[in-house]
Design an enzyme around this catalytic site. Structure first.
Site, PDB file in Angstrom:
ATOM      1  N   TRP A 101       0.840  -1.214   0.000  1.00 38.34           N
ATOM      2  CA  TRP A 101       0.000   0.000   0.000  1.00 38.34           C
ATOM      3  C   TRP A 101       0.861   1.245   0.000  1.00 38.34           C
ATOM      4  O   TRP A 101       0.538   2.227  -0.675  1.00 38.34           O
ATOM      5  CB  TRP A 101      -0.966  -0.018   1.177  1.00 38.34           C
ATOM      6  N   ASP A 171      -1.325   6.629   6.393  1.00 38.58           N
ATOM      7  CA  ASP A 171      -2.431   5.730   6.058  1.00 38.58           C
ATOM      8  C   ASP A 171      -2.606   4.787   7.249  1.00 38.58           C
ATOM      9  O   ASP A 171      -1.719   3.990   7.548  1.00 38.58           O
ATOM     10  CB  ASP A 171      -2.060   4.946   4.786  1.00 38.58           C
ATOM     11  N   LYS A 195     -11.676  -1.799   7.091  1.00 38.70           N
ATOM     12  CA  LYS A 195     -10.810  -2.720   7.816  1.00 38.70           C
ATOM     13  C   LYS A 195     -11.271  -2.802   9.280  1.00 38.70           C
ATOM     14  O   LYS A 195     -11.589  -3.861   9.762  1.00 38.70           O
ATOM     15  CB  LYS A 195      -9.344  -2.263   7.746  1.00 38.70           C
TER      16      LYS A 195
END
Ligand SMILES: *Cc1c(COP(=O)(O)O)cnc(C)c1O
Length: 361
Positions: A101, A171, A195
């Site tokens: 990511w 993030d 998530k």
């Protein structure tokens, strides 16, 4: 009805209490005669929902007044572009690449300016967090970027990098609300909620006010400017209304559980059960350097691909779902987010012990 233990990395398990409440309110939300899904986002009832959600999040994270909370769409991946488009005033940014990511965010930033990879753990398949105490931070960097919890690899920054005074952008998709944070250490904290908070479709951005300006890269679409959403309290256009409503319920659930300090304690207890077993097992082992282990995502392997596949299959039959590792790394991964009850982890470990006894070499 029977519910499984869902170890998915995302979309992931939600608190059962929240799902039940939402089910009760499905057809008639608090006497409005309609579902929240059917409601105008400009209605009085919805105004209360979104305002309470923001207030509860501010409360949980202790967000200072000079930070805005934005409820946006486009997933975490859209932030990979929005961040450089809005923050790259000098067209320079430093990225710490600790997983897929972070790498994607870095690659996206390369489209808009000079993105520098100032540290990486790719040399050992992202199984650790590099030492970030004295990195070559660029003098003209607009920000330093991290992915704080690496969902795929199961690593977590235990100390934030020394950005040498530059704005930190993080993030936090897979560790959002899993423990207390000091918001003042960041310029931007953001995450997709699917998530650890709510249903897919909502991304929350917590951003310091001075970073929200009209001075964005030329050609930045109206919808991709933080200012557009900030000026309109996340109601410039139709927000992901139902998703925000569920997030709001999860915030209230977290507050009732005692807030983020209590969550941290619970998450540490949960993760310890699994990590302690992995450390003593003769069959399974964790893949991450111990000091960098995530509380949320726990990858492990047997060292034998066929046996891994057998484990995933038998676990599924026993009611433990989504234990297969990410397609890029193989093996197994148990995501044990806030809403995973401790019994789920205890039972998983019991099952792993049984599997180990049956498959000892
Ligand atoms: C899942 C995930 C993403 C991607 O999220 P999308 O909402 O699918 O774009 C980005 N970063 C992290 C840390 C993730 O776990």
């Amino acid at each position: 009805m029977s519910r499984v233990y869902n170890f998915s990395a995302g979309p992931a398990v939600l608190p059962e209490e929240v799902l039940r409440e939402a089910a009760e309110e499905m057809l008639d939300y608090k006497g409005t005669g309609m579902s929240v899904m059917e409601m105008s986002h400009r209605s009085k009832a919805y105004d209360t929902i979104i305002k309470e959600a923001e207030a509860d999040l501010r409360d949980l994270m202790n967000i200072p007044d000079n930070y805005k909370v934005l409820f946006l769409q486009g997933g975490a991946s859209q932030q990979f572009a929005m961040i450089p488009m809005n923050l790259m005033k000098n067209k320079v940014a430093d990225y710490i690449v600790t997983g897929q990511w972070a790498k994607k965010a870095y690659q996206e930033a390369c489209i808009y300016g000079k993105a520098n990879k100032i540290a990486s753990s790719e040399d050992q398949t992202f199984s650790y967090i590099p030492d970030c105490s004295d990195l070559p931070v660029s003098e003209d960097a607009d920000y330093v970027y991290i992915c704080e919890n690496n969902t795929i690899y199961g690593t977590k920054f235990k100390t934030l990098p020394n950005t040498k005074g530059k704005t930190l952008v993080a993030d936090v998709s897979s560790c959002f609300l899993s423990e207390p944070v000091d918001v003042t250490k960041y310029g931007v904290i953001y995450g997709g909620v699917q998530k650890n908070i709510g249903p897919a479709g909502v991304v929350i951005v917590i951003i310091r006010e001075d970073l929200i300006t009209e001075d964005v890269l030329p050609g930045t679409p109206t919808m991709l400017k933080y200012k557009t959403h900030s000026d309109n309290d996340s109601l410039y256009n139709t927000p992901p209304a139902y998703g925000i409503y569920i997030c709001g319920k999860v915030f209230k659930w977290l507050k009732a559980k005692g807030g983020l300090a209590a969550m941290k304690e619970y998450n540490e207890k949960k993760a310890k059960i699994l990590y302690d077993f992995l450390d003593e097992s003769s069959l399974f082992k964790g893949t991450v350097r111990k000091e960098d282990r995530s509380l949320m995502n726990v990858p492990f392997v047997t060292g034998d691909e066929e046996l891994d596949a057998k484990f995933v299959k038998e676990a599924k039959e026993a009611g433990f779902e989504n234990l297969k590792g990410h397609r890029s790394v193989g093996g197994m991964r148990a995501s044990i987010y806030n809403a995973m009850p401790i019994e789920g982890v205890e039972k998983l470990v019991q099952f792993m012990k049984k599997f180990e006894a049956e498959n000892r070499k």
